[in-house]
Design a protein around this motif. Structure first.
Motif, PDB file in Angstrom:
ATOM      1  N   GLN A 139     -11.728 -17.569-101.023  1.00  0.00           N
ATOM      2  CA  GLN A 139     -12.219 -17.773-102.637  1.00  0.00           C
ATOM      3  C   GLN A 139     -11.247 -17.568-103.660  1.00  0.00           C
ATOM      4  O   GLN A 139     -10.885 -18.208-104.290  1.00  0.00           O
ATOM      5  N   ILE A 140     -10.149 -16.389-103.444  1.00  0.00           N
ATOM      6  CA  ILE A 140      -9.318 -16.272-104.324  1.00  0.00           C
ATOM      7  C   ILE A 140      -8.172 -17.188-104.208  1.00  0.00           C
ATOM      8  O   ILE A 140      -7.445 -17.889-105.165  1.00  0.00           O
ATOM      9  N   CYS A 141      -7.958 -17.775-102.785  1.00  0.00           N
ATOM     10  CA  CYS A 141      -7.026 -18.741-102.733  1.00  0.00           C
ATOM     11  C   CYS A 141      -7.486 -20.150-103.152  1.00  0.00           C
ATOM     12  O   CYS A 141      -6.757 -20.809-103.704  1.00  0.00           O
ATOM     13  N   SER A 142      -8.597 -20.370-103.316  1.00  0.00           N
ATOM     14  CA  SER A 142      -9.249 -21.547-103.627  1.00  0.00           C
ATOM     15  C   SER A 142      -9.201 -21.653-105.153  1.00  0.00           C
ATOM     16  O   SER A 142      -8.980 -22.560-105.891  1.00  0.00           O
ATOM     17  N   HIS A 174       7.141 -19.275-105.640  1.00  0.00           N
ATOM     18  CA  HIS A 174       6.137 -20.183-106.449  1.00  0.00           C
ATOM     19  C   HIS A 174       4.872 -18.942-106.752  1.00  0.00           C
ATOM     20  O   HIS A 174       4.504 -18.403-105.969  1.00  0.00           O
ATOM     21  N   ALA A 175       4.538 -19.612-107.947  1.00  0.00           N
ATOM     22  CA  ALA A 175       3.358 -18.576-108.617  1.00  0.00           C
ATOM     23  C   ALA A 175       2.042 -19.070-108.076  1.00  0.00           C
ATOM     24  O   ALA A 175       1.250 -17.958-107.686  1.00  0.00           O
ATOM     25  N   TYR A 176       1.972 -20.300-107.628  1.00  0.00           N
ATOM     26  CA  TYR A 176       0.689 -20.702-107.132  1.00  0.00           C
ATOM     27  C   TYR A 176       0.472 -21.405-105.970  1.00  0.00           C
ATOM     28  O   TYR A 176      -0.414 -21.194-105.043  1.00  0.00           O
ATOM     29  N   ALA A 177       1.560 -22.240-105.411  1.00  0.00           N
ATOM     30  CA  ALA A 177       1.422 -23.073-104.101  1.00  0.00           C
ATOM     31  C   ALA A 177       1.441 -22.267-102.975  1.00  0.00           C
ATOM     32  O   ALA A 177       0.668 -22.592-102.135  1.00  0.00           O
ATOM     33  N   PRO A 178       1.838 -21.016-102.881  1.00  0.00           N
ATOM     34  CA  PRO A 178       1.633 -20.230-101.357  1.00  0.00           C
ATOM     35  C   PRO A 178       0.256 -19.928-101.086  1.00  0.00           C
ATOM     36  O   PRO A 178      -0.149 -19.893-100.087  1.00  0.00           O
ATOM     37  N   TYR A 179      -0.490 -19.753-102.309  1.00  0.00           N
ATOM     38  CA  TYR A 179      -2.091 -19.326-102.167  1.00  0.00           C
ATOM     39  C   TYR A 179      -2.770 -20.577-101.604  1.00  0.00           C
ATOM     40  O   TYR A 179      -3.820 -20.558-100.834  1.00  0.00           O
ATOM     41  N   SER A 180      -2.433 -21.776-102.263  1.00  0.00           N
ATOM     42  CA  SER A 180      -3.138 -23.030-101.665  1.00  0.00           C
ATOM     43  C   SER A 180      -2.731 -23.354-100.144  1.00  0.00           C
ATOM     44  O   SER A 180      -3.505 -23.761 -99.539  1.00  0.00           O
ATOM     45  N   LEU A 181      -1.476 -22.886 -99.813  1.00  0.00           N
ATOM     46  CA  LEU A 181      -1.084 -22.935 -98.272  1.00  0.00           C
ATOM     47  C   LEU A 181      -2.051 -21.968 -97.837  1.00  0.00           C
ATOM     48  O   LEU A 181      -2.574 -22.429 -96.399  1.00  0.00           O
ATOM     49  N   ARG A 207      -4.954 -20.930 -98.496  1.00  0.00           N
ATOM     50  CA  ARG A 207      -6.336 -21.345 -98.274  1.00  0.00           C
ATOM     51  C   ARG A 207      -6.258 -22.220 -97.036  1.00  0.00           C
ATOM     52  O   ARG A 207      -7.323 -22.103 -96.319  1.00  0.00           O
ATOM     53  N   ALA A 208      -5.622 -23.047 -97.037  1.00  0.00           N
ATOM     54  CA  ALA A 208      -5.739 -24.218 -95.694  1.00  0.00           C
ATOM     55  C   ALA A 208      -5.756 -23.335 -94.402  1.00  0.00           C
ATOM     56  O   ALA A 208      -6.437 -23.591 -93.591  1.00  0.00           O
ATOM     57  N   ALA A 209      -4.707 -22.262 -94.437  1.00  0.00           N
ATOM     58  CA  ALA A 209      -4.532 -21.559 -93.165  1.00  0.00           C
ATOM     59  C   ALA A 209      -5.903 -20.854 -93.003  1.00  0.00           C
ATOM     60  O   ALA A 209      -6.259 -20.784 -91.529  1.00  0.00           O
ATOM     61  N   VAL A 210      -6.410 -20.169 -94.173  1.00  0.00           N
ATOM     62  CA  VAL A 210      -7.954 -19.458 -93.842  1.00  0.00           C
ATOM     63  C   VAL A 210      -8.903 -20.453 -93.107  1.00  0.00           C
ATOM     64  O   VAL A 210      -9.621 -19.931 -92.473  1.00  0.00           O
ATOM     65  N   GLU A 211      -8.920 -21.684 -93.842  1.00  0.00           N
ATOM     66  CA  GLU A 211      -9.864 -22.562 -93.554  1.00  0.00           C
ATOM     67  C   GLU A 211      -9.789 -23.005 -92.062  1.00  0.00           C
ATOM     68  O   GLU A 211     -10.925 -22.954 -91.179  1.00  0.00           O
ATOM     69  N   ALA A 212      -8.696 -23.284 -91.553  1.00  0.00           N
ATOM     70  CA  ALA A 212      -8.239 -23.833 -90.221  1.00  0.00           C
ATOM     71  C   ALA A 212      -8.568 -22.700 -89.221  1.00  0.00           C
ATOM     72  O   ALA A 212      -9.294 -23.107 -88.057  1.00  0.00           O
ATOM     73  N   ALA A 213      -8.020 -21.573 -89.564  1.00  0.00           N
ATOM     74  CA  ALA A 213      -8.319 -20.443 -88.648  1.00  0.00           C
ATOM     75  C   ALA A 213      -9.972 -19.868 -88.632  1.00  0.00           C
ATOM     76  O   ALA A 213     -10.132 -19.756 -87.549  1.00  0.00           O
ATOM     77  N   GLY A 214     -10.336 -20.168 -89.524  1.00  0.00           N
ATOM     78  CA  GLY A 214     -11.868 -19.720 -89.614  1.00  0.00           C
ATOM     79  C   GLY A 214     -12.687 -20.993 -88.801  1.00  0.00           C
ATOM     80  O   GLY A 214     -13.498 -20.357 -88.081  1.00  0.00           O
ATOM     81  N   GLU A 215     -12.392 -22.183 -89.081  1.00  0.00           N
ATOM     82  CA  GLU A 215     -13.043 -23.000 -88.248  1.00  0.00           C
ATOM     83  C   GLU A 215     -12.649 -23.017 -86.714  1.00  0.00           C
ATOM     84  O   GLU A 215     -13.665 -23.201 -85.909  1.00  0.00           O
TER      85      GLU A 215
END
Length: 258
Positions: A192-195, A80-87, A89-97
């Motif tokens: 930021q890029i994934c967002s 997919h062109a876009y969807a993997p980056y949204s996924l 993004r969620a992983a970055v947020e969760a791991a960062g938290e």
């Protein structure tokens, strides 16, 4: 698409092995916290919330999203062109938290952050209930927030700060200060890029995706955007490395060093 059809860099290969191992572990019992460990002491201070559970839940969320990217690429064989980056993004947020929760050497600070996360959870849950017009079961948000404030006061923590503004960007800034020491790419840049992808921003998609020009009339260009396998796998590897640091910190805090 398969491993044979798409070159997989060594770092991405290592990341995929980690993701699959973590995903398998996710169906098993949460690693126990050893008596005498940092997390054992943390949990004793806030037994109704538990720092260990909060941190491992964040890590598990990161793994789930990482595995979804892996499944899209190598099981569904979809790019997919876009969807993997949204996924991602969620992983970055969760791991960062998770890193934000576990990183501080001060027990009081780890507890403060756990309380802040708990308040954010209650607050956002109540906002949803109000918007959806539903009545949450169990204790009211007011009661739960007061319990969080009381816990903060009991441990010498400012309850107003605990119940203040929540910022993912500030969490990731902390992660970069803790881990990167000025090195790139940073967790903030990755997020930021994934967002940008998640919100459909042209600066992100046009800057990262491969473009095929179909036609051009004056200043109007018709292009087809497609994801670069190399770029996506590199970003997957970076996000996995962030998750690995979250898991490392969890192991360090859950094991007794006495």
């Amino acid at each position: 698409m398969s491993h044979e059809q798409m070159p997989v860099p060594p770092k991405a290969q290592s990341a995929l092995k980690l993701i699959n191992a973590w995903q398998k572990e996710s169906g098993e019992r949460v690693p126990p916290v050893a008596p005498g460990s940092s997390l054992f002491g943390d949990d004793a201070k806030v037994p109704t919330l538990m720092v260990s559970s909060a941190a491992y839940q964040c890590f598990s969320h990161a793994v789930d999203h990482l595995h979804a990217v892996q499944a899209l690429l190598f099981e569904a064989k979809m790019m997919h062109a876009y969807a993997p980056y949204s996924l991602l993004r969620a992983a970055v947020e969760a791991a960062g938290e998770a890193i934000w929760l576990l990183g501080p050497t001060s027990r009081q600070e780890r507890i403060r952050r756990c309380l802040k996360r708990a308040y954010e959870n209650v607050s956002k849950g109540q906002q949803f209930a109000d918007l959806a017009g539903v009545q949450p079961s169990g204790r009211s948000a007011t009661t739960r927030i007061q319990e969080i404030r009381d816990l903060a006061t009991r441990h010498g923590i400012d309850p107003n700060g605990v119940c203040g503004r929540w910022s993912t960007q500030q969490q990731l800034k902390y992660v970069d200060e803790l881990l990167n020491k000025g090195k790139e790419p940073s967790a903030q840049a990755l997020w930021q890029i994934c967002s940008g992808f998640a919100h459909g921003r042209e600066w992100a998609t046009l800057g990262l995706l491969e473009r095929t020009v179909h036609s051009q009339a004056g200043n109007v260009v018709q292009v087809r955007l497609s994801s670069s396998g190399e770029v996506l796998l590199n970003m997957l590897a970076m996000t996995t490395a962030l998750s690995a640091e979250a898991r490392r910190l969890f192991e360090e805090r859950r094991i007794s060093h006495q």
